[in-house]
Design an enzyme around this catalytic site. Structure first.
Site, short mmCIF file in Angstrom:
data_model
loop_
_atom_site.label_atom_id
_atom_site.label_comp_id
_atom_site.label_asym_id
_atom_site.label_seq_id
_atom_site.Cartn_x
_atom_site.Cartn_y
_atom_site.Cartn_z
N ASP A 84 0.86 -1.18 0.00
CA ASP A 84 0.00 0.00 0.00
C ASP A 84 0.90 1.23 0.00
O ASP A 84 1.55 1.54 1.00
CB ASP A 84 -0.90 -0.04 1.23
CG ASP A 84 -1.75 1.22 1.40
OD1 ASP A 84 -1.61 2.16 0.60
OD2 ASP A 84 -2.57 1.25 2.34
N GLN A 137 0.57 6.48 1.18
CA GLN A 137 1.27 7.52 1.94
C GLN A 137 2.74 7.66 1.56
O GLN A 137 3.43 8.50 2.13
CB GLN A 137 1.16 7.23 3.44
CG GLN A 137 -0.26 7.27 3.98
CD GLN A 137 -0.87 8.65 3.91
OE1 GLN A 137 -0.18 9.66 3.95
NE2 GLN A 137 -2.20 8.71 3.80
N LYS A 164 -3.54 11.74 -3.10
CA LYS A 164 -2.46 11.77 -2.12
C LYS A 164 -1.16 12.31 -2.72
O LYS A 164 -0.19 12.54 -2.00
CB LYS A 164 -2.18 10.37 -1.57
CG LYS A 164 -3.38 9.65 -0.99
CD LYS A 164 -3.82 10.19 0.34
CE LYS A 164 -4.85 9.24 0.97
NZ LYS A 164 -5.34 9.74 2.26
N CYS A 206 -8.85 6.23 10.39
CA CYS A 206 -9.13 4.92 9.78
C CYS A 206 -8.00 3.93 10.08
O CYS A 206 -7.58 3.15 9.21
CB CYS A 206 -9.35 5.04 8.27
SG CYS A 206 -10.80 5.99 7.84
#
Length: 541
Positions: free
Chosen positions: A333, A336, A359, A497
């Site tokens: 993932d 970020q 992002k 989250c």
């Protein structure tokens, strides 16, 4: 006013007002008058700035264009070379990347970098942090983001909610406008001109993503709504095909809910088992515990390259290699990470990599799933419809190969094109430049927050990117977030989250300032001063 008088005026202003930030538009108008150059009009596509005397070539519509193919722009570029915002004057030589001279479309802007070690604006608390590399011009970059000129509750906006979403440069906004003005059409299915333009723009953006991630082929790049949809695609297509009872899926304590819930759902459906890698008191993955979890039953490992709640950077390459040793597939993932560091999916050797456009300074509603070609083509589609088929009869359907087999129906065409413009913007600044600047800013911000009595940083790994989560004694996170908002400072206050990792540290929520390359030391000073004032009000009663 002649040239000498103009230069004297510049010297007078820069000498008398140390904190003066000039209006570049006014300077440009004066320069235009001085050098007899026609003013720019925002009603047509703005050309990229270049060095004095150079010309900028444009891509332009086949018909109906109202602007010339090349526009000399000596004035604005020369003024930028003469005067840098704040008290700093740019050195005589302004460095631009080679691409700035190659003729870019009008929505692509130029970026000015200082060749000499002129530090960006800093206050006393930052003075002890030396700049290891020449900085880019933070003020010029901030001017590329219109929303940073906003005022909130009578204060200039400080945007420190970048982990939730990043702001958009004018280049991205202009590219979206240009698409809807000149290219809007569905793609891949028509012989007319606008379909060709839209298809070219969409596929060009796919190639920009390929280059951005260093994927081997554009066939490995799938456009989706975002990170969440990309993870769900893998869970619902590859997962249903390959995960069964007795298999194990490994995640870490650091994960966003989007990298927990889809795997829980898959385990509940198939009878597989979800296992979790613990973290230490700093928020770092415990690799020895991860190694213990890996075994012959491990089918999939899914983890974040950077934690959205703590900012921890995980040892992604090492974790991928360890998983592959037991024959497991790996999803990383990157939601970020992509805006803070260079990502090379071939070097990582991950099987899938996912991220969201918003992002990384692109539009919302667009994201990317990278997957290895042979893996994607061996995976059944998760949605059926137009565009993803080779042939349909009432008896059977033959599917395209990747990426089309996973892009059923009309996708988010314009925002895919906008993502391409965002990648262009980031690449022209340089992720290495961004990483260096943000590292210094993070170091400074960490020191500022640690010095505030009653403030507890959550997540203190030495290798972090972008995120500073904290709690403040005697205050709820909602109180702090609301108080900061009154001073124009935008942060996230809540569980982000990522409830499991916060509960690991004994809290239900944190205040989360998060950084991007357009943030400044002044932003950090305002944040720290505002927190001091919040504490002071409580102590006054």
């Amino acid at each position: 006013m002649n040239t000498n008088e103009f230069n004297q005026w510049i010297d007078k202003v820069s000498g008398e007002a140390s904190a003066y930030v000039p209006d570049i538009e006014s300077l440009t108008q004066m320069g235009n008058a001085l050098f007899n150059t026609p003013p720019l009009s925002r009603s047509t596509e703005p050309p990229a700035l270049t060095v004095p005397g150079a010309e900028v070539s444009h891509s332009r519509p086949a018909t109906g264009s109202s602007y010339p193919s090349t526009i000399p722009l000596p004035c604005e570029a020369e003024l930028k070379a003469l005067f840098t915002p704040n008290q700093y004057r740019a050195p005589a030589h302004i460095s631009l990347s080679d691409s700035d001279h190659s003729g870019h479309p009008p929505w692509e802007s130029s970026f000015y970098f200082l060749d000499e070690g002129i530090a960006p604006e800093r206050h006393d608390r930052a003075a002890q942090i030396p700049a290891a590399h020449p900085p880019f011009d933070i003020h010029a970059i901030r001017r590329d983001f219109p929303i940073l000129q906003e005022h909130v509750n009578g204060h200039s906006l400080v945007w420190l909610d970048n982990a939730a979403t990043t702001q958009k440069p004018q280049a991205v906004i202009d590219r979206l406008t240009y698409f809807y003005t000149h290219e809007n059409s569905n793609i891949h299915r028509a012989a007319h001109e606008l379909a060709a333009r839209a298809t070219d723009a969409y596929e060009e953006s796919r190639n920009k993503v390929r280059q951005f991630l260093n994927a081997a082929s554009t066939d490995e790049i799938i456009f989706l709504r975002g990170t969440t949809e990309a993870i769900n695609l893998v869970a619902q297509s590859w997962g249903r095909q390959h995960i069964s009872a007795g298999d194990e899926i490994i995640i870490t304590w650091l994960e966003h809910h989007a990298n927990i819930v889809p795997w829980q759902m898959l385990c509940n459906e198939t009878g597989a088992r979800l296992r979790v890698v613990p973290v230490d008191e700093d928020g770092q993955v415990l690799l020895e515990e991860y190694q213990k979890l890996l075994n012959s039953h491990t089918r999939l490992v899914a983890f974040s390259q950077v934690s959205n709640a703590l900012g921890t950077i995980t040892p992604a390459r090492q974790m991928v290699e360890m998983a592959h040793r037991v024959g497991a597939r790996v999803l990383v993932d990157g939601a970020q990470s992509v805006s803070h560091m260079r990502v090379d999916v071939q070097q990582l050797d991950c099987d899938w990599f996912v991220f969201s456009g918003h992002k990384v300074f692109g539009p919302t509603g667009i994201g990317v799933l990278y997957g290895k070609t042979e893996l994607l083509n061996d995976t059944q589609p998760w949605q059926g419809g137009g565009n993803m088929i080779q042939d349909v009869t009432f008896e059977k359907t033959a599917y395209h190969g990747a990426p089309a087999r996973f892009e059923a129906g009309t996708g988010n065409i314009a925002d895919a094109v906008g993502l391409g413009a965002a990648i262009d913007y980031v690449e022209r600044i340089g992720l290495e430049n961004i990483s260096r600047y943000e590292h210094e800013l993070m170091t400074y911000a960490t020191g500022c927050l640690k010095s505030i009595a009653g403030l507890r940083l959550i997540g203190t790994a030495p290798d972090k990117a972008g995120v500073l989560s904290f709690t403040l004694k005697d205050f709820s996170t909602e109180e702090v977030g609301t108080a900061l908002n009154r001073e124009g400072i935008a942060v996230r206050a809540g569980h982000h989250c990522a409830q499991p990792i916060l509960r690991r540290f004994g809290v239900e929520s944190t205040v989360r300032p998060s950084l991007a390359f357009y943030n400044t030391y002044t932003d950090i000073d305002r944040l720290a001063a505002a927190i001091d004032r919040i504490r002071g009000k409580k102590n006054a009663f």
